[in-house]
Design a protein around this motif. Structure first.
Motif, PDB file in Angstrom:
ATOM      1  N   PHE A   1      71.239-114.860  87.842  1.00 40.04           N
ATOM      2  CA  PHE A   1      70.544-113.602  87.543  1.00 40.04           C
ATOM      3  C   PHE A   1      71.475-112.404  87.708  1.00 40.04           C
ATOM      4  CE2 PHE A   1      67.946-110.051  89.180  1.00 40.04           C
ATOM      5  CZ  PHE A   1      67.145-109.843  88.082  1.00 40.04           C
TER       6      PHE A   1
ATOM      7  N   TYR B   1      69.183-102.866  76.738  1.00 36.80           N
ATOM      8  CA  TYR B   1      67.810-103.158  77.150  1.00 36.80           C
ATOM      9  C   TYR B   1      66.786-102.447  76.295  1.00 36.80           C
ATOM     10  CZ  TYR B   1      68.915-105.763  81.316  1.00 36.80           C
ATOM     11  OH  TYR B   1      69.336-106.736  82.171  1.00 36.80           O
TER      12      TYR B   1
ATOM     13  N   GLU C   1      64.185-111.388  81.601  1.00 34.21           N
ATOM     14  CA  GLU C   1      65.250-111.704  82.561  1.00 34.21           C
ATOM     15  C   GLU C   1      64.667-112.351  83.813  1.00 34.21           C
ATOM     16  OE1 GLU C   1      68.671-110.278  83.052  1.00 34.21           O
ATOM     17  OE2 GLU C   1      68.890-109.903  80.917  1.00 34.21           O
TER      18      GLU C   1
ATOM     19  N   GLY D   1      73.736-112.308  77.146  1.00 32.38           N
ATOM     20  CA  GLY D   1      73.804-110.985  77.754  1.00 32.38           C
ATOM     21  C   GLY D   1      75.019-110.214  77.296  1.00 32.38           C
TER      22      GLY D   1
END
Lengths: 231, 92
Positions: free
Chosen positions: A119, A139, A154, A217
């Motif tokens: 994470f 985002y 997420e 990501g």
């Protein structure tokens, strides 16, 4: 029947207790560290190298290839994180067939900690590749209304990553102990074989998913960087 | 019938339904994914490695729903909070 190795307590102090999860986790860490240390003391590039160096070379080379195929980027910077995760989960899952060994991955606290590493690794690699501003702009793409969904995504995939590994390993040891009560001779061996297979596959899946998350990501924010450059 | 028996009946039935329904859905989904992957491999054998990798990742995603229901069933059977609460109340 034990639901989780957290409940097996060896030492109860006033502030903290030493349970089976912590002990076997540190056992695996020590074993891996000592093994790697002893191998890397005398590495050779000649054709006659020993068995343990061969194992390490196969492992590292295979991991590099897998990460390169999954992320389609240079794998060296991902290797310290993803390789460590893979080797730790793999050894822990494989040693689960040894009697008396409680796999630390069968405890939700261990798997949650591993998933937390992933994470925090996703923004780390993303920011390091594209800078803080470009990463945060990712985002609110394609529009600012997607911000809560991106954040929830997420969080939920971290949760799914930890529960998947925990559920698989816990179910393996659980089924083993239930079958041991029902049929003590033959079926537990088959279940252990299945548990070995599941353990290896789960270690692979954990690392591939982590690599996919990190790469996505980095990639989704790559588009914002390209857009900014065009403007 | 007292509340403890009701909780026991409810927990066992709920665990059975949870595991049963939780196995049907992911099984169908994984079957469809595997069928598609096999036909893709039959058409493009060169891309087997990539297809198998995505198949594994997708199957892990699908499988996690089954794992959720399994964990829930295990909690209902072995670590049921309501059961423990009423046992404490009845005992003490």
């Amino acid at each position: 029947m034990q639901f989780s190795p957290d409940h097996i307590i060896y030492y109860q102090g006033t502030f903290a207790s030493l349970n089976a999860t912590i002990m076997f986790t540190w056992g695996i860490i020590l074993f891996l560290a000592l093994f790697s240390w002893s191998v890397t003391r005398n590495l050779t590039s000649s054709t006659d190298f020993n068995f343990r160096q061969n194992i390490l070379e196969i492992l590292v080379d295979g991991l590099l290839n897998q990460i390169r195929e999954t992320t389609r980027q240079e794998p060296e910077r991902f290797l310290p994180l993803l390789g460590t995760l893979f080797i730790f989960i793999l050894v822990s899952n494989i040693l689960a067939v040894v009697p008396g060994f409680e796999p630390p991955t069968g405890s939700l606290s261990t798997t949650a900690a591993l998933a937390l590493c992933v994470f925090f690794a996703v923004p780390y690699y993303g920011i390091r590749a594209h800078g803080l501003k470009n990463y945060l702009v990712g985002y609110i793409r394609p529009n600012p209304f997607m911000l809560p969904f991106n954040v929830v995504g997420e969080l939920s995939r971290t949760f799914a990553l930890s529960v998947r590994l925990f559920g698989n390993i816990m179910s393996g040891s659980m089924m083993g102990s239930i079958l041991l009560i029902l049929a003590p001779l033959f079926f537990p061996i088959l279940m252990n074989l299945l548990g070995l297979l599941i353990g290896v596959v789960q270690a692979y899946i954990f690392v591939v998913l982590a690599a996919v998350f990190i790469a996505s990501g980095m990639e989704s924010h790559l588009e914002t960087t390209d857009l900014n450059n065009k403007e | 019938m007292d509340s403890l028996a009701l909780i026991a009946i409810g927990s066992v039935c709920a665990a059975g339904v949870c595991m049963g329904l939780g196995a049907i859905g992911p099984a169908i989904g994984e079957g469809m994914a595997l069928a598609r992957a096999l036909s893709s491999i039959a058409q493009q054998p060169d891309e087997t490695n990539t297809i198998v990798k995505f198949l594994f990742v997708g199957m892990a995603m699908i499988e996690s729903t089954a794992i959720y229901s399994f964990v829930l069933a295990m909690i209902l059977l072995f670590a049921n909070p309501f059961w423990n609460y009423f046992l404490e109340k009845a005992g003490g």
